[in-house]
Motif scaffolding. Sequence first.
Motif, mmCIF file in Angstrom:
data_model
loop_
_atom_site.group_PDB
_atom_site.id
_atom_site.type_symbol
_atom_site.label_atom_id
_atom_site.label_comp_id
_atom_site.label_asym_id
_atom_site.label_seq_id
_atom_site.Cartn_x
_atom_site.Cartn_y
_atom_site.Cartn_z
ATOM 1 N N VAL A 4 -8.451 19.030 10.470
ATOM 2 C CA VAL A 4 -9.671 19.207 10.053
ATOM 3 C C VAL A 4 -11.032 17.884 10.731
ATOM 4 O O VAL A 4 -10.148 16.800 11.088
ATOM 5 C CB VAL A 4 -10.253 18.579 8.600
ATOM 6 N N THR A 5 -11.198 18.537 11.996
ATOM 7 C CA THR A 5 -12.381 17.732 12.773
ATOM 8 C C THR A 5 -13.687 17.203 13.082
ATOM 9 O O THR A 5 -14.091 18.650 12.804
ATOM 10 C CB THR A 5 -11.745 17.641 14.584
ATOM 11 N N TYR A 6 -14.214 16.550 13.942
ATOM 12 C CA TYR A 6 -14.922 16.699 13.938
ATOM 13 C C TYR A 6 -16.119 15.842 15.569
ATOM 14 O O TYR A 6 -15.370 14.897 16.060
ATOM 15 C CB TYR A 6 -16.409 15.862 12.510
ATOM 16 N N LYS A 7 -17.029 17.191 15.627
ATOM 17 C CA LYS A 7 -17.826 16.013 16.858
ATOM 18 C C LYS A 7 -19.344 15.765 16.824
ATOM 19 O O LYS A 7 -19.669 16.410 16.248
ATOM 20 C CB LYS A 7 -17.283 16.777 18.151
ATOM 21 N N LEU A 35 -9.274 16.315 3.526
ATOM 22 C CA LEU A 35 -9.905 16.155 4.645
ATOM 23 C C LEU A 35 -11.501 16.904 4.823
ATOM 24 O O LEU A 35 -11.945 15.848 5.196
ATOM 25 C CB LEU A 35 -9.278 16.803 5.674
ATOM 26 N N LEU A 36 -11.608 17.702 4.286
ATOM 27 C CA LEU A 36 -12.920 18.646 4.927
ATOM 28 C C LEU A 36 -13.655 17.837 4.038
ATOM 29 O O LEU A 36 -15.412 17.234 4.186
ATOM 30 C CB LEU A 36 -12.679 19.627 4.045
ATOM 31 N N ILE A 47 -17.074 15.397 5.180
ATOM 32 C CA ILE A 47 -18.573 16.214 4.850
ATOM 33 C C ILE A 47 -19.346 14.837 4.154
ATOM 34 O O ILE A 47 -20.417 14.031 4.543
ATOM 35 C CB ILE A 47 -18.157 17.098 3.919
ATOM 36 N N ASN A 48 -18.216 14.063 3.052
ATOM 37 C CA ASN A 48 -19.019 12.983 3.152
ATOM 38 C C ASN A 48 -19.200 11.455 3.312
ATOM 39 O O ASN A 48 -20.155 10.917 3.657
ATOM 40 C CB ASN A 48 -18.094 12.378 1.731
ATOM 41 N N ASN A 60 -14.386 19.198 -5.367
ATOM 42 C CA ASN A 60 -15.074 19.127 -4.650
ATOM 43 C C ASN A 60 -15.478 19.162 -2.817
ATOM 44 O O ASN A 60 -16.935 18.621 -2.883
ATOM 45 C CB ASN A 60 -13.700 17.611 -3.710
ATOM 46 N N VAL A 61 -15.515 19.505 -2.488
ATOM 47 C CA VAL A 61 -15.673 20.593 -1.140
ATOM 48 C C VAL A 61 -17.166 21.043 -1.314
ATOM 49 O O VAL A 61 -17.606 20.489 -0.553
ATOM 50 C CB VAL A 61 -14.682 21.570 -0.730
ATOM 51 N N ILE A 62 -17.651 21.866 -2.355
ATOM 52 C CA ILE A 62 -18.753 22.625 -2.726
ATOM 53 C C ILE A 62 -19.248 21.701 -3.272
ATOM 54 O O ILE A 62 -20.588 21.164 -2.709
ATOM 55 C CB ILE A 62 -19.028 23.322 -4.102
#
Length: 251
Positions: free
Chosen positions: A5-8, A33-34, A38-39, A87-89
């Motif tokens: 899981v990555t982000y930019k 990780l997701l 998000i958090n 948790n993700v939802i």
Amino acid sequence: MEGSVTYKIKEKVAHISFYNPASNSFPSSQLQLLTETINKLSQNNAVTVIVLQSEGNGAFCAGASFNELLNISTLEEGEMFFSGFANVINAMRKSSKLIIGRVHGKAVGGGVGLISACDYTFATENAAVKLSELAIGIGPFVIEPAVSKKIGKTAMAEMTLGATEWKSARWALDKGLFSKLFSSVEEMDNAIKVFTTEIATYNPDALLEMKKIIWENTEHWDTLLYERAAISGKLVLSEFTKNALAQFRKS
């Protein structure tokens, strides 16, 4: 095989990308990780809007990792695994940022749950969807509240009971699962760029209040989704489900 899981972040728009070589399915470690990503972005004042996407040219998301499901041996392990989707939802629901879905390919089970938890979703005509859980002896219990909120109980039941049937992207658009539909990934990405660039100029406080309205009357999900995770955690231990998962993995 655990995936990534990555982000930019660029110009107030955060892009979260997830990847797993097994058709972008989710093991528990990747779900965690997701959730954490998000958090984290929800707390970032440099971010106004989030785009959730997967990598590759195949499936958007194949749902839960069958390999991990087969290895579950106790009620506690089962409940913990399905709580990962809860948790993700809940993280998406409670995020202070609007979350835009980018769906380039097919989505199954938990992948449909992720799409349903997005606030607005762009998709291509290749993005057929399916809730296949009953076919393997469980059900879409954790994601059901999000799916039903998005498309209604009747359409949710149609998907769930037709567990082996793909619903077309056009069907998903008509039911409200998708907001916009495009003939190619390039057209979709151009539209997402225009849309998110505009959203990023809006008042973040106004967007937050709009987000609260979108998710009104879902506070009980803090309890409900974990109750549903316990149901799935019990069913995944059944002989029916173990045999069905083994057959699916062979096919």
